[in-house]
Design an enzyme around this catalytic site. Sequence first.
Site, PDB file in Angstrom:
ATOM      1  N   GLN A  11       2.016  15.551  92.093  1.00 34.43           N
ATOM      2  CA  GLN A  11       3.051  15.957  91.180  1.00 34.43           C
ATOM      3  C   GLN A  11       3.188  17.379  90.995  1.00 34.43           C
ATOM      4  OE1 GLN A  11       1.510  13.080  88.027  1.00 34.43           O
ATOM      5  NE2 GLN A  11       3.326  14.196  87.028  1.00 34.43           N
ATOM      6  N   SER A  90      -4.200  14.181  94.651  1.00 33.86           N
ATOM      7  CA  SER A  90      -4.207  13.765  93.439  1.00 33.86           C
ATOM      8  C   SER A  90      -3.193  12.088  93.693  1.00 33.86           C
ATOM      9  CB  SER A  90      -3.627  14.286  92.248  1.00 33.86           C
ATOM     10  OG  SER A  90      -3.571  13.558  91.079  1.00 33.86           O
ATOM     11  N   LEU A  91      -1.930  12.384  93.307  1.00 29.73           N
ATOM     12  CA  LEU A  91      -1.033  11.287  93.610  1.00 29.73           C
ATOM     13  C   LEU A  91      -0.954  11.121  94.999  1.00 29.73           C
ATOM     14  CD1 LEU A  91       1.520   9.267  92.974  1.00 29.73           C
ATOM     15  CD2 LEU A  91       2.942  11.510  93.038  1.00 29.73           C
ATOM     16  N   ARG A 115       0.336   3.272  87.254  1.00 27.12           N
ATOM     17  CA  ARG A 115      -0.500   4.641  87.222  1.00 27.12           C
ATOM     18  C   ARG A 115       0.297   5.567  86.541  1.00 27.12           C
ATOM     19  NH1 ARG A 115      -1.458   9.641  90.128  1.00 27.12           N
ATOM     20  NH2 ARG A 115      -3.625  10.025  90.649  1.00 27.12           N
ATOM     21  N   HIS A 196      -6.798  14.496  85.266  1.00 28.72           N
ATOM     22  CA  HIS A 196      -8.062  14.763  85.863  1.00 28.72           C
ATOM     23  C   HIS A 196      -9.237  15.201  84.914  1.00 28.72           C
ATOM     24  CE1 HIS A 196      -6.427  13.492  89.776  1.00 28.72           C
ATOM     25  NE2 HIS A 196      -5.574  14.339  89.388  1.00 28.72           N
ATOM     26  N   GLN A 245     -10.619   8.458  90.195  1.00 31.21           N
ATOM     27  CA  GLN A 245      -9.634   9.568  90.673  1.00 31.21           C
ATOM     28  C   GLN A 245      -8.967  10.105  89.304  1.00 31.21           C
ATOM     29  OE1 GLN A 245      -5.614   9.818  91.553  1.00 31.21           O
ATOM     30  NE2 GLN A 245      -6.204  10.608  93.660  1.00 31.21           N
TER      31      GLN A 245
END
Length: 305
Positions: A11, A90-91, A115, A196, A245
């Site tokens: 992102q 991440s994503l 998500r 996170h 995660q």
Amino acid sequence: MGKTAFIFPGQGAQYIGMGRDFYEQVPVSREMFDLASKAANLDVAALCFEENEKINITEYTQIAMLAMEAAVLKAVEEKGFKPDIAAGLSLGEYGALVAAGVMSEEDAFRVVRKRGMYMQEAVPKGGAMTAVLGLGADAIEKVCEETEGIVSIANYNCPGQIVITGQADAVNKAAQTLSEAGAKRCIPLNVSGPFHSIMLKEAGEKLGEVLEETEIHDIRLPYLANVTADYVADKEQVKPLLMQQIASPVRWQQSVERMIADGVDNFVEIGPGKTLSGFMRKINRDVKVINIEKVEDLKKLDGIR
């Protein structure tokens, strides 16, 4: 002969118009946008190409990003280009999962749509993230541990750039201490929540329910998980790692260093922007990195075949 890794951004790299040329010019790419729309019950092409504010809202950003990444990946694969290793930030780890054959595109789109929604819903009031520039990880970790409240490292992006996350008061207090300890700058990030962070644990638990119904295929291409900065050796590890995660630090710098240690000297950033390419220059200038975000960028692949 060196190895090539496909890397996928997270992102923050999204923008209106991303992927439009792939959608219009490459049939396999168009199929990915259409499949994403079907899986998410949302017009993903309109989300990516038409002026709107939703593209910067987490629950929409994530499906838009993955659709773009999958569209570019398909175009690259159609050219006969295959990586040796995959990883994503991440994503972007979901882009790596698709590249590694661990999850079908349709399932990845369905999971990522949920998500994004769960992360948006779970965002508590008073969360924040701040980028800390010019200070080492050990010093930042120590300050986070000693600061009252919830604050921890969200992203180990590259040398000199680490992101902290947590309760706004604790993040601000830690940032002040870090500035006094020698950080060049502490920049508050314009994000909708403390991503996170342990504060997002509930979103990870909800995601686990969706993953429970998702088929995980045998790993046909090595890929690294954000949580461990290591290869996922067993497909039984995939779901627990994806759940963790959401509320765990992204160990991107460590992941890249691991790939380089294993002989990767070509990195191909798949998706919008050049965020990961920028990190790469700070991690190791000796490796080659290219980004593919426009159809014309496919020509760059000839230089690393």
